[in-house]
Design an enzyme around this catalytic site. Structure first.
Site, PDB file in Angstrom:
ATOM      1  N   HIS A   1       0.833  -1.219   0.000  1.00 35.82           N
ATOM      2  CA  HIS A   1       0.000   0.000   0.000  1.00 35.82           C
ATOM      3  C   HIS A   1       0.864   1.264   0.000  1.00 35.82           C
ATOM      4  O   HIS A   1       0.412   2.316   0.427  1.00 35.82           O
ATOM      5  CB  HIS A   1      -0.955   0.045   1.201  1.00 35.82           C
ATOM      6  CG  HIS A   1      -1.678  -1.246   1.457  1.00 35.82           C
ATOM      7  ND1 HIS A   1      -2.940  -1.506   0.945  1.00 35.82           N
ATOM      8  CD2 HIS A   1      -1.308  -2.354   2.134  1.00 35.82           C
ATOM      9  CE1 HIS A   1      -3.318  -2.723   1.325  1.00 35.82           C
ATOM     10  NE2 HIS A   1      -2.338  -3.268   2.046  1.00 35.82           N
TER      11      HIS A   1
ATOM     12  N   SER B   1      15.041  22.165 -15.233  1.00 34.77           N
ATOM     13  CA  SER B   1      13.865  22.978 -15.497  1.00 34.77           C
ATOM     14  C   SER B   1      14.326  24.333 -16.009  1.00 34.77           C
ATOM     15  O   SER B   1      15.362  24.847 -15.573  1.00 34.77           O
ATOM     16  CB  SER B   1      13.067  23.160 -14.202  1.00 34.77           C
ATOM     17  OG  SER B   1      12.264  24.317 -14.289  1.00 34.77           O
TER      18      SER B   1
ATOM     19  N   LYS C   1      16.020  21.881 -10.049  1.00 31.51           N
ATOM     20  CA  LYS C   1      15.366  20.639 -10.461  1.00 31.51           C
ATOM     21  C   LYS C   1      16.271  19.678 -11.224  1.00 31.51           C
ATOM     22  O   LYS C   1      17.125  20.080 -11.998  1.00 31.51           O
ATOM     23  CB  LYS C   1      14.167  20.968 -11.363  1.00 31.51           C
ATOM     24  CG  LYS C   1      13.086  21.710 -10.624  1.00 31.51           C
ATOM     25  CD  LYS C   1      12.130  20.767  -9.942  1.00 31.51           C
ATOM     26  CE  LYS C   1      10.990  20.540 -10.878  1.00 31.51           C
ATOM     27  NZ  LYS C   1       9.943  19.748 -10.382  1.00 31.51           N
TER      28      LYS C   1
ATOM     29  N   GLU D   1       9.822   8.995 -16.642  1.00 32.84           N
ATOM     30  CA  GLU D   1       8.440   9.418 -16.891  1.00 32.84           C
ATOM     31  C   GLU D   1       7.981   9.004 -18.290  1.00 32.84           C
ATOM     32  O   GLU D   1       6.836   8.606 -18.497  1.00 32.84           O
ATOM     33  CB  GLU D   1       8.325  10.926 -16.742  1.00 32.84           C
ATOM     34  CG  GLU D   1       8.517  11.411 -15.320  1.00 32.84           C
ATOM     35  CD  GLU D   1       8.651  12.917 -15.277  1.00 32.84           C
ATOM     36  OE1 GLU D   1       7.633  13.594 -15.099  1.00 32.84           O
ATOM     37  OE2 GLU D   1       9.781  13.428 -15.444  1.00 32.84           O
TER      38      GLU D   1
END
Ligand code: ARG
Length: 461
Positions: A157, A278, A284, A291
């Site tokens: 979970h 970024s 970043k 992704e």
């Protein structure tokens, strides 16, 4: 223009749109090597059986080799008016060798031809993908051996559950990928029958030798039913199903990379090679490759879904709908290949942050099960009672904001008087993973042995 069925009636708009919807050359040119391989085998068979004179077969063979060379050199003039790869090859062959080119299509139809091309292409592609999956497994197994004893949290979970080792976690993916290889191998075994010679749908009256062409093209045998040969694409579906499942496995790992590289988790770091910055936020390091692996899964699964819908409800035998098998299959297999390569790159690039992993492994009362197991082993409590006692101890520690190992013996005995100070030995995460020696468990020795086993098998294969 000679291939046009509609003659002069559709000179303007409708003829153009007919051509546009009908032509597959923009994508099926990818099948040129397979198409020519099939034609070479067919021509040789027509010669051997005496259906064509040897002189024609020789001219056809030479001509086909020239056409392939031209295509590989980028010299073929592609034109939608010639519809597909089959017509392009034949039309160029005619320019090169004259009327003998027209004899190549004896005892054959584009229906069995395209079914053969697709099987050959899928077989080649499965072989390439299989090698890539094996390489990714190798990358995972190497990392697993290097980190066989590195403790990290195991989750259910996405809540801290029990400590595991990083190596154990990585080997879980090796198991998944091994089953993926098995699924591709099954699909390959079933697709390896040759439809060539089924002709349009009913077979042919020419005395062809289908066993000869099947063997020449590396198939196990000819397909047994001419209708089935030209009307099913289940072999594409099977390969796409295997691809979709593989992509889902890659996507789950990609998601873990995305989570683990956040400052909040900080379990692993990717180098500059697999992250991007970024344009506005200088701090970043975005895990774009992960992704994209996660995101591209949609296209692979979509191709399977799309082809299922194309085939559903198609009456036998061939229907032009079946031309729609190609773009999705080409894209899905190419996408999978890209994702496999990117994932192998990330696995080889990633560096675990051992301190953060170890620290997180102990958080969230992850050794509570070890405590309950100790109560069973040392005090003879039934597991359900041990579970209850442990729950109360976790409640106690949690109320004070401390770990289980930080409770005093007296506090523990307040809940269960028979507890002794031996209990503290099982509350550490290292001891916890060391104790999980059951077959397939996370004990570092187990993990090391399994990683070694995989490495030996993968390097031997
Ligand atoms: N381009 C076609 C396909 O991919 C080849 C077969 C055409 N057959 C036909 N009867 N029109 O399916």
């Amino acid at each position: 223009m000679s291939n046009r069925m509609w003659g002069g009636r559709y000179e303007s708009g409708p003829a153009e749109i007919m051509e546009e919807i009908n032509a597959s050359i923009d994508f099926d040119r990818k099948l040129a090597p397979q198409d020519i391989r099939g034609s070479l085998a067919h021509a040789a068979m027509l010669g051997k059986t005496g259906i064509l004179p040897q002189s024609d077969v020789e001219a056809i063979t030479q001509g086909l080799r020239t056409v392939l060379g031209e295509i590989e050199a980028g010299k073929m003039a592609w034109s939608r008016s010639l519809e597909d790869i089959h017509m392009h090859v034949e039309s160029r062959l005619r320019e090169l060798i004259g009327p003998a080119a027209g004899r190549l299509h004896t005892a054959r139809s584009r229906n069995d031809q395209v079914a053969t091309d697709m099987r050959l292409w899928m077989r080649d592609t499965i072989d390439a993908v299989d090698g890539q999956i094996a390489d990714l497994m190798l990358a995972f197994a190497e990392a697993a051996r290097a980190h066989a004893g590195l403790v990290m949290p195991g989750f259910t979970h996405l809540q801290s559950a029990q400590p595991v080792t990083f190596g154990h976690h990585l080997l879980a993916y090796v198991e998944m990928l091994s089953r993926d290889r098995g699924r591709f191998a099954d699909a390959r075994r079933r697709l390896n029958e040759c439809p060539l010679g089924a002709a349009a749908l009913a077979g042919t009256s020419f005395p062809i030798d289908r066993h000869m062409t099947a063997e020449a093209l590396g198939f196990d045998r000819p397909t047994a039913n001419s209708l089935d040969s030209v009307s099913d694409r289940d072999f594409v579906l099977e390969a796409l199903a295997a691809a979709a499942i593989t992509a889902v496995h890659l996507s789950r790992f990609a998601e873990e990379i995305v989570l683990w590289t956040t400052p909040q988790f900080n379990f692993i770091a990717l180098s500059d090679a697999f992250t991007t910055g970024s344009s506005i936020m200088p701090q970043k390091r975005n895990p774009d490759a992960a992704e994209l692996v996660r995101g591209k899964t949609g296209r692979v699964a979509g191709a399977l879904q799309g082809l299922l819908m194309v085939l559903k409800g198609l009456p036998l035998a061939y229907g032009k709908d079946m031309q729609e098998d190609k773009e999705g299959a080409f894209d899905a297999m190419q996408t999978l290949s890209l994702c496999l390569a990117a994932t192998a790159g990330m696995v080889r690039d990633m560096k675990p942050n051992a301190d953060a992993m170890r620290k997180a492994a102990g958080a969230g009362y992850a050794t509570a099960t070890d405590l309950a197991d100790w109560l069973v082993r040392a005090l003879g409590l039934p597991f359900r009672d041990a579970h209850h006692v442990t729950g109360r101890l976790v409640g106690l520690a949690s109320a004070r904001g401390i770990g289980l190992e930080e409770l005093s013996l007296a506090e523990m005995q307040g809940v269960e008087p028979r507890i002794t100070d031996e209990v503290f030995e099982v509350l550490g995460t290292e001891a916890s993973v060391r104790s999980r020696r059951s077959y397939g468990g996370t004990a570092p020795d187990n993990v090391r042995a399994q990683a070694e086993g995989w490495l030996a098998r993968l390097r031997g294969s």
